[in-house]
Design a protein around this motif. Structure first.
Motif, PDB file in Angstrom:
ATOM      1  N   HIS A 161     129.756   5.783  14.529  1.00 54.11           N
ATOM      2  CA  HIS A 161     130.233   4.400  14.504  1.00 54.11           C
ATOM      3  C   HIS A 161     131.231   4.068  13.397  1.00 54.11           C
ATOM      4  CE1 HIS A 161     126.327   3.965  16.856  1.00 54.11           C
ATOM      5  NE2 HIS A 161     127.245   3.516  17.684  1.00 54.11           N
ATOM      6  N   SER A 207     122.867   5.971  20.076  1.00 57.49           N
ATOM      7  CA  SER A 207     123.216   5.228  21.292  1.00 57.49           C
ATOM      8  C   SER A 207     123.177   3.714  21.097  1.00 57.49           C
ATOM      9  CB  SER A 207     122.304   5.644  22.447  1.00 57.49           C
ATOM     10  OG  SER A 207     120.972   5.345  22.117  1.00 57.49           O
ATOM     11  N   SER A 208     122.899   3.254  19.861  1.00 62.41           N
ATOM     12  CA  SER A 208     122.913   1.811  19.623  1.00 62.41           C
ATOM     13  C   SER A 208     124.364   1.313  19.580  1.00 62.41           C
ATOM     14  CB  SER A 208     122.188   1.474  18.316  1.00 62.41           C
ATOM     15  OG  SER A 208     122.907   1.978  17.217  1.00 62.41           O
ATOM     16  N   THR A 209     124.529  -0.008  19.700  1.00 60.68           N
ATOM     17  CA  THR A 209     125.882  -0.569  19.739  1.00 60.68           C
ATOM     18  C   THR A 209     126.028  -1.673  18.697  1.00 60.68           C
ATOM     19  OG1 THR A 209     125.081  -1.986  21.513  1.00 60.68           O
ATOM     20  CG2 THR A 209     126.354  -0.063  22.170  1.00 60.68           C
TER      21      THR A 209
END
Ligand code: SF4
Length: 189
Positions: free
Chosen positions: A121, A106-108
């Motif tokens: 990603h 859930s990191s960006t």
């Protein structure tokens, strides 16, 4: 709880055999660029702590890379603190825990970042290339890509684990450090 300890001298070999793709990628980028941005330092640094890299070894490991880019003085001044911090030796002395898959997925990551989960990603092209480098064969690769298309990133990682170890992983992957310890159990029973 079983405790596996790694030292700097065998870290490359261990990374190659037992790191999940998210950590292999950070590790390779660090070796290549002698630098990682904050998100990558946290994700890889806490993972390495979790696999048993001692603070002194961690400092030596990061310093050997970063000093090639920013010099050892700047490393001592600007970066050593955050590594000691991760080990609970600075600030509030919190003992920070390594990130779970859920947190990483859930990191960006932004431009120039290398943290995050490659199954989520990476572009399809980059993911296929990375899996090929890990030794994932054609059939397994299509199964992995199928999971990725359905946004089942941890299942994609589990299938990768099974393909490269030739062994099943019934519990499924939910933490990079679990990937590591399950791998070590198979390789060094
Ligand atoms: Fe890393 Fe978890 Fe993604 Fe696998 S599923 S690459 S262990 S974040």
């Amino acid at each position: 709880r079983e405790f596996v300890e790694i030292s700097i001298k065998d870290i490359d070999q261990v990374a190659n055999s037992s790191f999940p793709l998210c950590m292999r990628h950070l590790f390779e980028k660090l070796r290549e660029d002698h630098h990682l941005k904050h998100g990558g330092r946290m994700q890889l640094g806490l993972f390495l702590k979790g696999v048993g890299l001692k603070l002194d070894d961690a400092l030596a490991f990061w310093k050997a890379e970063f000093s090639q880019k920013v010099g050892s003085e700047r490393f001592d001044k600007e970066y050593a603190y955050s590594i000691r911090h991760n080990y609970g030796k600075e600030g509030k002395r919190t003992d920070y825990t390594p990130y779970s898959c859920q947190k990483i997925i859930s990191s960006t990551p932004g431009v120039g970042d290398h943290h995050g989960c490659p199954y989520r990603h990476f572009s399809e092209e980059n993911l296929r290339a990375a899996l090929g480098k890990m030794g994932v064969g054609n059939r397994a690769m299509e199964d992995v890509m199928d999971k990725v298309r359905n946004r089942h990133y941890q299942l994609a990682c589990t299938l990768t684990f099974e393909a490269v170890h030739g062994s099943s992983c019934d519990a499924g992957i939910n933490h990079p450090n679990q990937y590591f310890s399950d791998s070590q159990k198979i390789l060094h029973p």
